[in-house]
Design a protein around this motif. Sequence first.
Motif, PDB file in Angstrom:
ATOM      1  N   THR A   1       0.855  -1.187   0.000  1.00  0.00           N
ATOM      2  CA  THR A   1       0.000   0.000   0.000  1.00  0.00           C
ATOM      3  C   THR A   1       0.891   1.236   0.000  1.00  0.00           C
ATOM      4  N   LYS A   2       2.101   1.083   0.579  1.00  0.00           N
ATOM      5  CA  LYS A   2       3.040   2.201   0.622  1.00  0.00           C
ATOM      6  C   LYS A   2       3.598   2.440  -0.800  1.00  0.00           C
ATOM      7  N   LYS A   3       3.674   3.707  -1.180  1.00  0.00           N
ATOM      8  CA  LYS A   3       4.235   4.003  -2.498  1.00  0.00           C
ATOM      9  C   LYS A   3       5.757   4.076  -2.400  1.00  0.00           C
ATOM     10  N   ALA A   4       6.413   4.138  -3.552  1.00  0.00           N
ATOM     11  CA  ALA A   4       7.873   4.273  -3.550  1.00  0.00           C
ATOM     12  C   ALA A   4       8.260   5.595  -2.877  1.00  0.00           C
ATOM     13  N   ASP A   5       9.510   5.661  -2.376  1.00  0.00           N
ATOM     14  CA  ASP A   5       9.965   6.897  -1.711  1.00  0.00           C
ATOM     15  C   ASP A   5      10.308   7.979  -2.722  1.00  0.00           C
ATOM     16  N   LEU A   6      10.661   7.554  -3.926  1.00  0.00           N
ATOM     17  CA  LEU A   6      10.990   8.526  -4.971  1.00  0.00           C
ATOM     18  C   LEU A   6      10.260   8.101  -6.254  1.00  0.00           C
ATOM     19  N   ILE A   7       9.401   8.950  -6.753  1.00  0.00           N
ATOM     20  CA  ILE A   7       8.639   8.606  -7.963  1.00  0.00           C
ATOM     21  C   ILE A   7       9.014   9.593  -9.065  1.00  0.00           C
ATOM     22  N   ILE A   8       9.388   9.034 -10.218  1.00  0.00           N
ATOM     23  CA  ILE A   8       9.845   9.884 -11.330  1.00  0.00           C
ATOM     24  C   ILE A   8       8.942   9.690 -12.538  1.00  0.00           C
ATOM     25  N   PHE A   9       8.608  10.795 -13.174  1.00  0.00           N
ATOM     26  CA  PHE A   9       7.883  10.746 -14.434  1.00  0.00           C
ATOM     27  C   PHE A   9       8.847  11.199 -15.523  1.00  0.00           C
ATOM     28  N   ASN A  10       9.265  10.263 -16.384  1.00  0.00           N
ATOM     29  CA  ASN A  10      10.139  10.609 -17.510  1.00  0.00           C
ATOM     30  C   ASN A  10       9.242  10.818 -18.727  1.00  0.00           C
TER      31      ASN A  10
ATOM     32  N   ASN B   1       0.242  13.130   2.853  1.00  0.00           N
ATOM     33  CA  ASN B   1       0.378  12.187   3.970  1.00  0.00           C
ATOM     34  C   ASN B   1       1.833  11.847   4.269  1.00  0.00           C
ATOM     35  N   ASN B   2       2.681  11.964   3.258  1.00  0.00           N
ATOM     36  CA  ASN B   2       4.094  11.624   3.448  1.00  0.00           C
ATOM     37  C   ASN B   2       4.971  12.678   2.761  1.00  0.00           C
ATOM     38  N   PRO B   3       5.201  13.815   3.444  1.00  0.00           N
ATOM     39  CA  PRO B   3       5.958  14.905   2.804  1.00  0.00           C
ATOM     40  C   PRO B   3       7.385  14.518   2.430  1.00  0.00           C
ATOM     41  N   ASP B   4       7.898  13.421   2.991  1.00  0.00           N
ATOM     42  CA  ASP B   4       9.265  13.000   2.642  1.00  0.00           C
ATOM     43  C   ASP B   4       9.333  12.293   1.290  1.00  0.00           C
ATOM     44  N   MET B   5       8.192  11.909   0.785  1.00  0.00           N
ATOM     45  CA  MET B   5       8.198  11.273  -0.541  1.00  0.00           C
ATOM     46  C   MET B   5       8.729  12.293  -1.560  1.00  0.00           C
ATOM     47  N   VAL B   6       9.615  11.831  -2.473  1.00  0.00           N
ATOM     48  CA  VAL B   6      10.195  12.752  -3.466  1.00  0.00           C
ATOM     49  C   VAL B   6       9.522  12.496  -4.820  1.00  0.00           C
TER      50      VAL B   6
END
Length: 452
Positions: free
Chosen positions: A53-62, A87-92
């Motif tokens: 359910t947790k998303k990746a810590d760093l998500i990139i759109f190329n 909900n998770n401001p540390d997510m990049v």
Amino acid sequence: LDTAKLHNFVTSNCMTYQINTYGCQMNAHDSEKIAGILEKNGFLEWDESSHQTKKADLIIFNTCCVRDHAEARVFGNIGALREAKENNPDMVIAVCGCMMQQEGMEQKISRRFPFVDIIFGTHNLDEFEKYIHEVIIEKKKIRQIQEGMEIIEDLPIKRAYNKSAYATIMYGCDNYCSYCIVPYVRGRERSRDMEAVVQEVRGLAKQGYVEITLLGQNVNSYGGNGNNASFPQLLRTLNEIDGLEFIRFMTSHPKDLSDELIEVMARCDKICKHIHLPVQSGSNRILTAMNRCYSREHYLSLIHKLRAQIPDIAVTTDIIVGFPGETEDDFEDTLRLMEQVRFTSAFTFMYSVRTGTKAADMQHQIDKKIKKQRLHRLNALQNQIIQEDAPGYINKTMRVMVDEVMNKKDEVKAKAENTKTVFLKGDPHMIGKVYEVKIKAARAGALVAEII
Ligand code: SF4
């Protein structure tokens, strides 16, 4: 740049990354470089299949801006992360790729999605490591879009496959086809040094890669920027590399396809019997309006030369229907050309406006209903050609590379040098190996073969 600090932070928090790639093979290969940089810094690839359910810590759109509705799709996907980021401001969240090179795009994304941490352009890839550091360690936001001509070598690359690899040989495009945004976002044409390409491919062959696909917007004009090499010369050199079995390349522009290149393709045993040669239209009037710089007669003469020297060569193409001003007669010229050439496959598109290109301002834009009907007729003809030509493969021999084991335990799937999918009896040990096969049965979508 304190890379040790970044690495420690990433690994102690078991940080994961996810890359969403849009568009062509050039973008897919850029994503391999992004993954390489991230893994060098300790990130782990986020496992989608684990259904966390947790998303990746760093998500990139190329991103890509070549195809229709690209902006809407990317914006929809970035917007869908708004709540997760709250909900998770540390997510990049990072956005890059050629859409970022479009004028005003960075400001647009910053306004609509202020929570995006990194926005960077295609010419800033070598600085990505610095950007992650600045965002994660220094808690900064990054907005970096540059114009650039420099070619950066030696970025780490995490290859998506272990037998088949991409190698970019040139960047940008000088052709300014009137419908295309690429020259504006990817910049002027520039070629990599031949020695750098050869070394990369040699290194890949040593690691066990058997198939290489050379990438560029117009590979036929490789070397044109004064580095003395030419595309035929590059191919001849790569053909000598031990261990390499299949050499592919894309994309070829018909105006730059030389007799020398056809001869080299015919002579070099590792070059696949396949060429992707976008024709775009069968009407000379439309080809001129597209600024393609060749006629249908020239295109047909190239096909004739290719088939005379390389019997059984597969020709694939791109075609646009409904270009501004395209009449029924123009469209019928395209249908006739398709019948004459009998492409192995065709990527067909309805013309769609790209803001900033010449065609966007042309008069007589075609009604969407007509474009849809034309696309439907074109696809029907291509499908008919594929069906009609399928039996012609029976008893032919061809080289294939096995790439997958099928559910049926004793069957494997392979890709032939002519791009056809081929099924044969086999086992997992055959993955990544090249075989000479004889075709026993043919369906429109695939061939069934035996090893000889
Ligand atoms: S050759 Fe034409 S279609 Fe291809 S990238 Fe260049 S401008 Fe675009």
